[in-house]
Design a protein around this motif. Structure first.
Motif, short mmCIF file in Angstrom:
data_model
loop_
_atom_site.label_atom_id
_atom_site.label_comp_id
_atom_site.label_asym_id
_atom_site.label_seq_id
_atom_site.Cartn_x
_atom_site.Cartn_y
_atom_site.Cartn_z
N ARG A 57 0.85 -1.19 0.00
CA ARG A 57 0.00 0.00 0.00
C ARG A 57 0.88 1.23 0.00
O ARG A 57 1.80 1.34 0.80
N ASN A 58 0.57 2.18 -0.90
CA ASN A 58 1.32 3.44 -0.85
C ASN A 58 0.57 4.44 0.02
O ASN A 58 -0.47 4.12 0.60
N LYS A 59 1.11 5.63 0.11
CA LYS A 59 0.56 6.64 1.01
C LYS A 59 -0.90 6.96 0.67
O LYS A 59 -1.71 7.25 1.53
N THR A 63 -3.07 -0.10 -3.92
CA THR A 63 -2.42 -1.37 -3.57
C THR A 63 -1.90 -2.09 -4.81
O THR A 63 -2.40 -1.90 -5.92
N SER A 134 8.56 -3.88 -1.58
CA SER A 134 7.72 -3.85 -0.38
C SER A 134 8.43 -3.08 0.74
O SER A 134 9.56 -2.62 0.56
N GLU A 135 7.77 -2.95 1.88
CA GLU A 135 8.39 -2.30 3.04
C GLU A 135 9.27 -3.26 3.83
O GLU A 135 9.88 -2.88 4.82
N THR A 230 4.70 -1.28 8.70
CA THR A 230 4.35 0.10 8.38
C THR A 230 5.62 0.94 8.41
O THR A 230 6.37 0.88 9.38
N THR A 234 7.65 7.03 5.27
CA THR A 234 7.09 7.20 3.93
C THR A 234 5.57 7.07 3.90
O THR A 234 4.94 7.43 2.92
N LYS A 236 4.04 4.32 3.68
CA LYS A 236 3.68 3.09 2.96
C LYS A 236 3.62 1.92 3.93
O LYS A 236 4.22 1.96 5.01
N SER A 237 2.89 0.88 3.52
CA SER A 237 2.85 -0.31 4.36
C SER A 237 2.75 -1.56 3.49
O SER A 237 2.38 -1.47 2.31
N THR A 238 3.10 -2.69 4.07
CA THR A 238 3.00 -3.97 3.37
C THR A 238 2.42 -5.00 4.31
O THR A 238 2.88 -5.15 5.44
N ASP B 325 11.33 -0.12 -6.51
CA ASP B 325 9.97 0.38 -6.34
C ASP B 325 8.94 -0.71 -6.65
O ASP B 325 9.30 -1.80 -7.11
#
Lengths: 265, 393
Positions: A57-59, A63, A134-135, A230, A234, A236-238, B325
């Motif tokens: 998931r971006n900010k 997804t 991913s994160e 998380t 940034t 973002k989360s995965t 990315d």
């Protein structure tokens, strides 16, 4: 007679735990002992397989997903061998990441590119790099070798209703890790990891990992069916969703060798 | 024949899984062509479906056809079976029967030791696309390494651009009229045996190949038949060779060392070719999450008999950028400099995923300098940009 037996059982149960609360232990010794016990309970699976769905998931909340199959094999005196086989995204379907972790040396890592039928070695010192966008960094997703950190018990804490030890661990390979330290919440009951905080090289909080949906497999192995990472810097989360865990399935050891990657699916 | 029918039957039975891609490609050439008949630009569509079926015991069946339809070059409009094979596995040994694909090698800019599959040159000038090779492959992995034996009963000719295509010599390679040293022509039984192993941080392989050279010698027709003075064609001549090859990859920290070499003994000349170099990666540059790799390789080749080798004595430098990315963006740029003649070329390859199923690639090749008479000289007006959009299913 009955009472005696009961006492002996209690003594036997208390013995392995006793050093953890013994007075002479320094926080470092105590931290190491807790990590060893958690490691001992995690291991002994001989080999394992699982399916993994990653949701990035971006900010903005958009997804993207990856699906992969994981296979791992314990090596008697040195680390673990593992395979990550990608099914999606479709453009990388069939790509395989082979990792041999070592207790003290640098890990070995190869990437099989199915379009070219080519196996490329990767410089596995790449610990802090993102795994598939991913994160999770490579060092987060790799099977944790006890020897790769130094430990310190910090305090006891309650996390989500679970009595926990709180450990601080610092990577031995400071130069190549993305972290200065990690703070880990380990449940006292089953030595399951509930939460990890990752601090970047400057010492600022970078990411938080939480684990949930623990399930006991093969009568002894606790595995989380969902983990969330998380990134606080940034936004973002995965999310990782694990399924179809299996243990001691009698996998062919040769599947974990570079020269045989072209035979796998 | 019976075997192929059985395989196609297995596909029809349909217990397996289809995947693959279809793509649209455009190649843009900013300069006017030099040779008569060549078209300015070309557009094309291609498909590469892939069928796999796996059995419980670890054996499997694979079928990968490929086809391209090109607007300019009728030679580039072509189809091939990249793979059609059955793999049988036991604990430490396996065999694969049918049309297959095998890659050997370590280096990035030149692939010297890779010899099993013929190059599908009309697909791409980089030589990384290969034609399917009919073979029986047998492999065994005792505890002292990994041994593979290949028996290849049919030879595949290299593809070349036709009259309308860019990226060719003034003279058109006459692919309909190849000449073989072997009296069995393309039915010569080629053999190869390879040993490979990993020791510590080193991966290596050595092999012996005996059979038809995958690199044809290109000769004017008069060299085959003195009466044929046609100067607009080249005849591919496939000699018989014995080749000893070796490849090595070693990792030390952020360094990746790569080396390949072979000794080839053939009809006209015995010679050596070698390429070696390194890739150094700066991981997580300035805590950005991006990786930047610096590559350099040196290639040397003793060949003097009119082979197709672009790189006789060349130095390559390049850079790889991987932002790690979610779109899986990649960029690789390379510069090749001939150390004897003032020849050089620049390449840029990049790609990224769009959505879950699409991938967009952009590639640029610039033939900057060349000297008259060389292979590169005939490509001096063929700078191009290639844009490709692929849908994966």
């Amino acid at each position: 007679m009955e009472l005696k037996t009961t006492i002996w059982v209690w003594v036997a149960l208390a013995l392995p735990a006793a050093p953890l609360w013994g007075d002479p232990l320094t926080p470092q010794q105590r931290g190491r002992a807790i990590a060893e016990e958690a490691d001992r309970r995690h291991r002994g699976f001989v080999d394992t397989t699982a399916n993994l769905r990653m949701i990035l998931r971006n900010k903005q909340g958009q997804t993207s997903e990856r699906e992969l199959r994981i296979r791992a094999l314990e090596v008697s005196d040195d680390g673990t061998k593992s395979l990550c086989i990608f099914d999606t995204p479709r453009d990388i379907k069939g790509t395989i990441l082979l990792t041999h972790t070592h207790k003290s040396a640098d890990d070995d890592q190869w990437l099989f590119l199915p379009a070219l039928r080519r196996v490329r070695r990767i410089a596995a010192r790449n610990k802090s790099g993102s795994f598939m966008g991913s994160e999770y960094a490579y060092e987060d997703i790799a099977i944790q070798e006890l020897e790769k950190y130094t430990y310190k018990w910090v305090r006891d804490d309650l996390y989500d209703g679970n009595d926990c030890f709180v450990l601080e661990r610092r990577p031995v390979d400071q130069a190549n890790s993305g972290y200065s330290r990690q703070v880990v919440w380990i449940g006292k009951a089953e030595y399951r990891t509930w939460k990890v905080e990752y601090y970047d090289r400057k010492g600022d909080l970078l990411k938080t990992l939480t684990c949930q949906g623990y399930h006991k497999y093969a009568d002894r192995f606790w595995r989380a069916r969902e983990t969330n990472m998380t990134n606080h810097q940034t936004g973002k989360s995965t999310q990782l969703i694990w399924s179809d865990f299996a243990f001691d399935t009698g996998q062919n050891k040769l599947d974990f060798e570079r020269s045989r990657l072209t035979l796998l699916r | 024949m019976v075997f192929s029918a059985w395989m196609l039957g297995a596909v029809a039975a349909g217990a397996g899984e289809w995947s693959g891609y279809v793509s649209v490609e455009g190649r843009f050439f900013p300069h006017e062509p030099i040779y008569s008949g060549q078209e300015d630009h070309n557009g094309s569509i291609a498909a590469r479906p892939e069928y796999r079926h796996d059995w419980e015991d670890g054996s499997s069946f694979t079928f990968i056809p490929f086809a391209r339809l090109d607007s300019a070059d009728s030679e580039r409009t072509h189809a091939d079976i990249r793979e059609l094979n059955y793999l049988y596995r036991e604990d430490i040994w396996f065999f694969r029967l049918g049309i297959g694909k095998v890659f050997w090698g370590a280096t990035e800019f030149v692939h010297l030791v890779d010899i099993i599959n013929q190059t599908d040159l009309v697909e791409h000038i980089d030589g990384e696309d290969k034609l399917g090779q009919p073979m029986l492959q047998f492999g065994i992995s005792p505890n002292w390494g990994h041994v593979e034996v290949f028996i290849m009963p049919f030879f595949r000719e290299r593809t070349f651009p036709g009259r309308d295509g860019r990226l060719r010599d003034r003279r058109i390679v006459d692919v309909d009229d190849p000449v073989y040293e072997s009296s069995s022509e393309d039915r010569n039984i080629d053999l190869a045996v390879r040993y490979s192993n990993t020791i510590g941080s080193a991966d290596f392989g050595v092999y012996l190949f005996r059979g038809t050279d995958r690199d044809p010698l290109l000769a004017p027709p008069s060299r085959i038949d003195p009466a044929d003075t046609d100067d607009s064609r080249l005849i591919p001549f496939y000699q018989q060779i014995n080749q000893f090859g070796a490849d090595l990859q070693v990792v030390t920290g952020n360094w990746l060392w790569k080396w390949e070499a072979y000794f080839r003994s053939g009809y006209l000349q015995d010679y050596c070719a070698t390429v070696g170099g390194f890739e150094y990666t700066f991981f997580d540059v300035a805590a950005s999450g991006h990786d930047v790799g610096i590559l350099s390789e040196y290639a040397h080749n003793d060949r003097e008999d009119g082979g197709l080798t672009l790189f006789q004595n060349d130095l390559f430098v390049g850079a790889r950028w991987t932002p790690n990315d979610a779109a899986g963006t990649q960029l690789l740029t390379g510069f090749a400099q001939d150390l004897e003649q003032s020849e050089n070329l620049l390449t840029i390859e990049s790609s990224r995923r769009c959505g879950a199923n699409w991938r967009l690639s952009l590639e640029v090749w610039l033939f900057l300098n060349s000297t008259p008479g060389s292979v590169l000289h005939s490509l001096r007006h063929d700078d191009f940009a290639r844009l490709e959009l692929s849908y994966y299913f």
